[in-house]
Write a protein that holds these residues in place. Structure first.
Motif, short mmCIF file in Angstrom:
data_model
loop_
_atom_site.label_atom_id
_atom_site.label_comp_id
_atom_site.label_asym_id
_atom_site.label_seq_id
_atom_site.Cartn_x
_atom_site.Cartn_y
_atom_site.Cartn_z
N GLU A 170 0.83 -1.21 0.00
CA GLU A 170 0.00 0.00 0.00
C GLU A 170 0.87 1.26 0.00
OE1 GLU A 170 -4.09 -1.42 2.24
OE2 GLU A 170 -2.24 -1.25 3.43
N LEU A 171 2.03 1.19 0.67
CA LEU A 171 2.96 2.32 0.63
C LEU A 171 3.40 2.57 -0.80
CD1 LEU A 171 4.87 4.43 1.94
CD2 LEU A 171 6.57 2.60 2.13
N ILE A 172 3.71 1.50 -1.53
CA ILE A 172 4.13 1.63 -2.94
C ILE A 172 3.01 2.23 -3.77
CG2 ILE A 172 4.77 0.31 -5.00
CD1 ILE A 172 6.24 -1.63 -3.07
N GLN A 173 1.75 1.83 -3.49
CA GLN A 173 0.60 2.40 -4.21
C GLN A 173 0.55 3.91 -4.02
OE1 GLN A 173 -2.31 -0.95 -2.69
NE2 GLN A 173 -3.36 0.31 -4.20
N ILE A 174 0.79 4.36 -2.79
CA ILE A 174 0.77 5.79 -2.48
C ILE A 174 1.93 6.50 -3.18
CG2 ILE A 174 1.00 7.52 -0.65
CD1 ILE A 174 -0.39 5.49 1.23
N LEU A 175 3.13 5.92 -3.10
CA LEU A 175 4.31 6.54 -3.72
C LEU A 175 4.15 6.65 -5.23
CD1 LEU A 175 7.19 4.79 -1.70
CD2 LEU A 175 6.21 7.06 -1.34
N ASP A 176 3.45 5.69 -5.83
CA ASP A 176 3.21 5.74 -7.28
C ASP A 176 2.36 6.94 -7.69
OD1 ASP A 176 4.72 3.51 -7.79
OD2 ASP A 176 3.02 2.12 -7.82
N LYS A 177 1.58 7.45 -6.73
CA LYS A 177 0.71 8.60 -7.01
C LYS A 177 1.38 9.93 -6.66
CE LYS A 177 -2.70 5.98 -8.32
NZ LYS A 177 -3.16 5.98 -9.74
N VAL A 178 2.58 9.86 -6.10
CA VAL A 178 3.32 11.06 -5.70
C VAL A 178 4.42 11.35 -6.72
CG1 VAL A 178 4.75 12.11 -3.90
CG2 VAL A 178 2.85 10.62 -3.27
N GLU A 179 4.45 12.55 -7.26
CA GLU A 179 5.43 12.90 -8.28
C GLU A 179 6.72 13.46 -7.68
OE1 GLU A 179 3.65 15.51 -11.09
OE2 GLU A 179 2.14 14.05 -11.76
N ASN A 180 6.61 14.22 -6.60
CA ASN A 180 7.76 14.90 -6.01
C ASN A 180 8.67 13.90 -5.29
OD1 ASN A 180 9.26 16.40 -3.85
ND2 ASN A 180 8.28 18.14 -4.84
N ILE A 186 10.63 11.41 2.05
CA ILE A 186 10.13 11.64 3.42
C ILE A 186 9.16 10.55 3.83
CG2 ILE A 186 8.78 13.19 4.89
CD1 ILE A 186 9.92 15.54 3.25
N PHE A 187 8.22 10.21 2.94
CA PHE A 187 7.22 9.19 3.26
C PHE A 187 7.88 7.82 3.49
CE2 PHE A 187 4.19 11.74 0.28
CZ PHE A 187 4.14 12.76 1.22
N LYS A 274 -0.41 17.05 4.21
CA LYS A 274 -1.48 17.12 3.20
C LYS A 274 -1.08 16.41 1.91
CE LYS A 274 -3.80 21.33 4.77
NZ LYS A 274 -4.11 22.76 4.46
N GLN A 275 0.20 16.48 1.56
CA GLN A 275 0.67 15.81 0.35
C GLN A 275 0.56 14.29 0.49
OE1 GLN A 275 1.43 17.47 -2.60
NE2 GLN A 275 0.52 19.06 -1.29
N PHE A 276 0.83 13.78 1.70
CA PHE A 276 0.69 12.34 1.92
C PHE A 276 -0.78 11.94 1.85
CE2 PHE A 276 -0.02 8.66 4.68
CZ PHE A 276 0.82 7.74 4.05
N LYS A 277 -1.63 12.74 2.48
CA LYS A 277 -3.08 12.46 2.45
C LYS A 277 -3.59 12.47 1.01
CE LYS A 277 -7.07 12.11 4.73
NZ LYS A 277 -7.38 11.01 5.66
N LYS A 278 -3.07 13.40 0.23
CA LYS A 278 -3.45 13.51 -1.18
C LYS A 278 -3.05 12.24 -1.95
CE LYS A 278 -2.76 16.64 -5.12
NZ LYS A 278 -2.03 17.86 -5.58
N GLY A 279 -1.85 11.72 -1.67
CA GLY A 279 -1.38 10.51 -2.32
C GLY A 279 -2.21 9.30 -1.95
#
Length: 342
Positions: A170-180, A186-187, A274-279
């Protein structure tokens, strides 16, 4: 007895310092120097007949104390704590009580107030209780009241809920949605260290010991851990890659932040959260997932891999083992073995 006009970090108002058998102080209730000097000229300290006698408390209304406490909090704590805890708590109390002197607020008044809030929201009652009790403790220190009226009132009990956590997948799923990439770093570091957001954003290169493969969370004049205790966290291989890649970005100094956008400038915690929540939202995961979930996930992964609860406590930096025991429900195998003994 000699009298002096002073100003300290505990209160925004000028204080009269009296030197006699003992050193005492009293607030002038003004930030204006001229008004404070008038107060100084007219103030007559009460003579103590016994060494144990306490100087008479200074009267202040609830509204004036609120303003003074807001100034103190804004200079001492985070803006988030002021806006999300202090201000709502005082606004709520002021709706329930008239603007009376602080010393006239009784434990009965507080009991009725907390009961009223509790009937509408158990969580709000708990948060208001903790916040206002801390504020009234400061009123005792400032000599506005002798006894905190919250002391005789029990902490409102809130329904306990198990912490939300995520898996590596699930962490990888979130990181895949984060561009920065900075945010990804950090995450990922949070997930594999269990560090609090504030610790991550304050982490400097003098916390990193590459030789022993350790992160040493340190206290300083600029930063204190939540428990004011330093702790050590072994560096996970994925975190090691992140740290070494960031270290090679430039000739880093020990005083520089590890995670930054502009060197020497600390990142904004609310923005990162907020960026983590967004991801997490983009990955269509549980809506209850937030940045602190990464810390829960670190602890949960350790417990599920049969790491003993006392080791988990040390890695998380919990001052009480009871705080860490919220993760003990994950040791399902131990529970099954216990039942099978019957």
């Amino acid at each position: 007895m000699k009298k002096y006009l002073i100003k300290n970090g505990k209160s925004p108002y000028w204080q009269v310092l009296c030197k006699g058998d003992k050193i005492t102080s009293v607030s002038t209730h003004t930030t204006d120097r001229k008004e404070a000097e008038k107060f100084l000229a007219s103030y007559i300290p009460q003579q103590k007949q016994k060494p144990e006698t306490i100087v008479a408390k200074t009267s202040i209304s609830l509204s004036k104390f609120f303003e003074e406490y807001k100034t103190y909090v804004s200079n001492t704590y985070s803006v988030k704590y002021l806006k999300k805890a202090v201000i709502p708590s005082f606004v709520s109390l002021q709706k329930h009580l008239p603007d009376i002197p602080l010393e006239n607020i009784s434990s009965r008044n507080i009991d009725q107030y907390i009961s009223s809030v509790f009937s509408n929201s158990k969580y709000a009652a708990s948060m208001y209780y903790r916040t206002l009790k801390a504020a009234f403790n400061k009123a005792v220190v400032w000599n506005y009241i002798e006894i905190n009226p919250f002391n005789k009132i029990k902490t409102p009990k809130t329904p306990s809920s198990l912490p939300v956590f995520i898996s590596e997948a699930e962490l990888i799923q979130i990181l895949d949605k984060v561009e920065n990439q900075l945010h990804k770093d950090i995450f990922t570091t949070a997930y594999y260290t269990g560090m609090r957001l504030n610790e991550l954003l304050n982490m400097k290169w003098d916390w990193i010991d590459f030789n022993q493969n350790l992160i040493i969370i340190k206290n300083s004049d600029q930063f204190l851990t939540k428990t004011k205790q330093e702790r050590v966290i072994p560096i996970h291989p994925r975190v090691d890659q992140i740290l070494k890649s960031r270290f090679t970005l430039g000739k880093e100094k020990e005083s520089h932040y590890v995670f930054y956008r502009v060197n020497g400038v600390k990142l904004n915690g609310e923005f990162i959260s907020k960026q983590f929540k967004k991801g997490a939202k983009a990955a269509k995961l549980n809506s209850k997932i937030h940045f602190h979930t990464l810390r829960h996930s670190f602890a949960s992964a350790l417990v599920q891999r049969k790491v003993d609860i006392y080791t988990v406590q040390k890695l998380l930096g919990h001052s009480k083992i009871q705080t860490t025991q919220i993760y003990s429900h994950l040791q399902k195998e131990n529970l099954s073995q216990a039942v099978n003994l019957l």
